[in-house]
Motif scaffolding. Structure first.
Motif, PDB file in Angstrom:
ATOM      1  N   ASP A  37       0.571  -1.084  -0.610  1.00 38.50           N
ATOM      2  CA  ASP A  37       0.215   0.054   0.077  1.00 38.50           C
ATOM      3  C   ASP A  37       0.746   0.939  -0.150  1.00 38.50           C
ATOM      4  O   ASP A  37       1.453   1.491   0.774  1.00 38.50           O
ATOM      5  CB  ASP A  37      -0.669   0.092   1.461  1.00 38.50           C
ATOM      6  N   THR A  39       0.602   4.465   0.459  1.00 37.13           N
ATOM      7  CA  THR A  39      -0.110   5.137   1.006  1.00 37.13           C
ATOM      8  C   THR A  39       0.249   5.282   3.084  1.00 37.13           C
ATOM      9  O   THR A  39       1.104   6.082   2.950  1.00 37.13           O
ATOM     10  CB  THR A  39      -1.363   4.757   1.426  1.00 37.13           C
ATOM     11  N   TYR A  42       3.718   5.945   1.942  1.00 35.15           N
ATOM     12  CA  TYR A  42       4.667   7.245   2.325  1.00 35.15           C
ATOM     13  C   TYR A  42       4.573   7.835   3.057  1.00 35.15           C
ATOM     14  O   TYR A  42       5.989   8.559   4.179  1.00 35.15           O
ATOM     15  CB  TYR A  42       2.411   8.449   2.175  1.00 35.15           C
ATOM     16  N   SER A  43       3.736   7.102   4.144  1.00 31.79           N
ATOM     17  CA  SER A  43       3.655   7.752   5.467  1.00 31.79           C
ATOM     18  C   SER A  43       4.832   7.418   6.571  1.00 31.79           C
ATOM     19  O   SER A  43       5.536   8.341   7.627  1.00 31.79           O
ATOM     20  CB  SER A  43       2.029   7.131   6.661  1.00 31.79           C
ATOM     21  N   ASN A  53       0.667  15.467   5.331  1.00 32.87           N
ATOM     22  CA  ASN A  53      -0.232  15.980   3.817  1.00 32.87           C
ATOM     23  C   ASN A  53       0.773  17.239   3.067  1.00 32.87           C
ATOM     24  O   ASN A  53       0.148  17.892   2.081  1.00 32.87           O
ATOM     25  CB  ASN A  53      -1.569  17.094   4.583  1.00 32.87           C
ATOM     26  N   LEU A 107      -0.897   9.082  -6.107  1.00 32.92           N
ATOM     27  CA  LEU A 107      -1.414   9.744  -4.225  1.00 32.92           C
ATOM     28  C   LEU A 107      -0.523  10.986  -3.839  1.00 32.92           C
ATOM     29  O   LEU A 107      -1.832  11.955  -3.696  1.00 32.92           O
ATOM     30  CB  LEU A 107      -0.436   8.542  -3.324  1.00 32.92           C
ATOM     31  N   GLU A 110      -3.514  13.511  -5.256  1.00 34.51           N
ATOM     32  CA  GLU A 110      -4.706  13.281  -4.624  1.00 34.51           C
ATOM     33  C   GLU A 110      -4.238  14.009  -3.251  1.00 34.51           C
ATOM     34  O   GLU A 110      -5.324  14.485  -2.618  1.00 34.51           O
ATOM     35  CB  GLU A 110      -4.940  11.897  -4.341  1.00 34.51           C
ATOM     36  N   LYS A 111      -3.391  13.971  -3.096  1.00 32.47           N
ATOM     37  CA  LYS A 111      -3.107  14.794  -1.836  1.00 32.47           C
ATOM     38  C   LYS A 111      -2.790  16.646  -2.072  1.00 32.47           C
ATOM     39  O   LYS A 111      -3.438  17.756  -1.429  1.00 32.47           O
ATOM     40  CB  LYS A 111      -1.767  14.197  -0.559  1.00 32.47           C
ATOM     41  N   GLY A 378      -4.464   1.386  -2.960  1.00 40.09           N
ATOM     42  CA  GLY A 378      -3.394   1.620  -2.471  1.00 40.09           C
ATOM     43  C   GLY A 378      -2.150   0.977  -2.840  1.00 40.09           C
ATOM     44  O   GLY A 378      -1.126   1.665  -2.986  1.00 40.09           O
TER      45      GLY A 378
END
Ligand code: HEC
Length: 482
Positions: A37, A39, A42-43, A53, A107, A110-111, A378
């Protein structure tokens, strides 16, 4: 002049720390090809520097619209892949596959869109409100509300409006009033998931032949399992009754599926007696490339359902002869340009990669071999966005807006919108005006947003623009305000 230590050394420490972590993650992932994933990636790997963000931190904000490495997808992918280690941006090409880097670009888009939508005020009109847009002022006016999931709008030459409701009813709006009873005797539909009664279209020679066409999810039971596939009938409406029904398209029963996704299905006529219609991939993406199957395709038949002899796959032993194009994911917008005769299509991408396409005979639109999107969870689908022998969209919407019905405007009430393409969106709940120069998209304007899922748009014979909305369910229209 060597007072660069503070930010630089800070970045450097962060850089080595994060390089180490990235390496550890990479090793942990080992040779396994299990989808990750992006997402979460990224985190865990980017947010500490760029902010969760994209607002920035030790590294620059990615929301400024200033891209030192280039603003297009390819440049951003390269910036991630190669990094800029001397400036503190690690290279990620060892830790991420090309497909994952593509998903990372989706992603980021999207952000960025989410951050922008929080700062850009777009009209969210209520009934009767006047909206001022770039070219025209208009009133947002409810026509009728007592509908269950209105899916499609079509007009009869006498001005009556036909509306389909997904659960399986065909309704008539006469002089602005919804008739209490639905048209009786329309086909029984399999209302499940995204399927049910879908499009309604009026034959170009309706005045002489009275034919109205419906597309719907036709149900069957195969080996004890409930299955369905998109089917098309035509019939006539007499005294609020559906009569003279004939089957125009029905697929072989072994192609029926139990999923509730991606039925398509728009109907559109050309001026030579052909009917085009779209069927989505039904959630089984590989089917879109399989010419023996009806799903993931745009088809062309004669208005009575016969196969035109000049269809592209006539005479092939391993292809359905009704297929006009393939590799189409879930086309829910299909319209003929009233001046050029071109066939234009919108299709839902997965997460990212909604497309606007020009539909050309026999072509492959690539799904799922190429796509600008990634999977809903994701994980990446592919790194490929283009391939020899596959068509490119005119534009793609990444992030997805959940693009749905569309119409070219050539009515009399909004002269400065003449020739513009109006595009609806479900997830983004918006109506977009797309300005074209031939086949090139020049500009887009979101006319309003967050008013419910916008399912269909249709110019009325009165030159007003009619929209079918879901949640809340209603038909609204745009009226000019001078
Ligand atoms: C150690 C801190 C750090 C981490 C971790 C990091 N970045 Fe960066 N990133 C930077 C810095 C610093 C820059 C600016 C480099 C420059 O000036 O060229 C940058 C630049 C970029 C750019 C180019 C921006 C432009 O203007 O063109 C992108 C895109 C980007 N990072 C994405 C990512 C992604 C995605 C990740 C996670 C996979 C990531 N970064 C992780 C520090 C970091």
């Amino acid at each position: 002049m060597n007072d660069i230590q503070t930010p630089q050394s800070k970045t450097k420490t962060a850089l080595s720390r994060w390089l180490g972590l990235a390496l550890a993650l990479f090793l942990a992932a080992g040779c396994s090809s299990e989808a990750r994933d992006i997402t979460a990636f990224y985190s865990n790997n980017c947010a500490a520097c760029h902010g969760i963000n994209l607002q920035g931190g030790t590294a620059p904000s990615l929301l400024t619209n200033v891209w030192t490495q280039g603003a297009d997808d390819v440049s951003i992918a390269r910036a991630i892949s190669e990094g800029n280690p001397t400036k503190g941006m690690p290279a990620w090409k060892e830790a991420l596959t090309a497909a994952e880097i593509r998903a990372m670009v989706v992603l980021l888009r999207e952000k960025i869109a989410k951050a922008q939508s929080e700062t850009n005020a777009v009209a969210k009109p209520i009934d009767g409100e006047v909206v001022t847009s770039a070219e025209h002022k208009f009133r947002f006016k409810t026509v009728t509300e007592n509908l269950d999931h209105p899916w499609s709008i079509a007009f009869l030459p006498d001005g009556r409006m036909l509306v389909t409701e997904l659960p399986g009813r065909l309704r008539i709006v006469e002089q602005g009033k919804l008739l209490t009873n639905a048209v009786s005797g329309t086909p029984k539909v399999r209302a499940q998931g995204q399927g049910g009664l879908m499009d309604v279209a009026v034959h170009p020679d309706y005045a002489t032949n009275g034919w109205v066409y419906l597309s719907y999810a036709h149900g069957a039971t195969v080996d004890g399992k409930e299955v369905s596939m998109t089917a098309i009938v035509r019939g006539r409406i007499k005294d609020n009754q559906w009569t003279d029904e004939q089957t125009v398209f029905r697929a072989a029963q072994d192609s029926y599926l139990s999923t509730g996704f991606h039925y398509g299905c728009r109907l559109v006529f050309d001026d030579r007696g052909h009917l085009f219609f779209s069927i989505g991939d039904r959630g089984i993406k590989e089917h879109a490339q399989d010419l023996t199957l009806p799903n993931g395709k745009i088809h062309r038949v004669s208005d009575d359902g016969r196969i035109p002899s000049d269809n592209p796959f006539v005479g092939y032993s391993n292809a359905m002869s009704s297929i006009w194009t393939y590799g189409n994911r879930n086309p829910q917008g299909l319209v003929r340009h009233p001046q050029t005769g071109e066939l234009w299509e919108t299709e839902h991408g997965p997460r990212g990669g909604d497309e606007l396409n020009l539909i050309l005979r026999g072509r492959n639109y690539g799904w799922p071999v190429i796509t600008f999107g990634m999977d809903y969870n994701g994980t990446p689908i592919t790194a490929l966005t283009a391939k020899e022998g596959m068509e490119q969209p005119l534009i793609h919407w990444t992030p997805s807006i959940a693009v749905c019905g569309m119409d070219f405007y050539f009515g009399n009430e909004f002269p400065r919108w003449e020739g513009n393409l109006f595009v609806t969106a479900l997830a983004q709940q918006e109506l977009r005006r797309v300005l074209l120069d031939g086949q090139r998209v020049v500009k887009q304007e979101v006319l309003f947003k967050n008013i419910g899922r916008v399912r269909d748009v249709c110019t009325g014979p009165d030159g007003l623009i009619y929209l079918a909305l879901n949640r809340p369910n209603r038909i609204i229209r745009l009226e000019p305000v001078k």
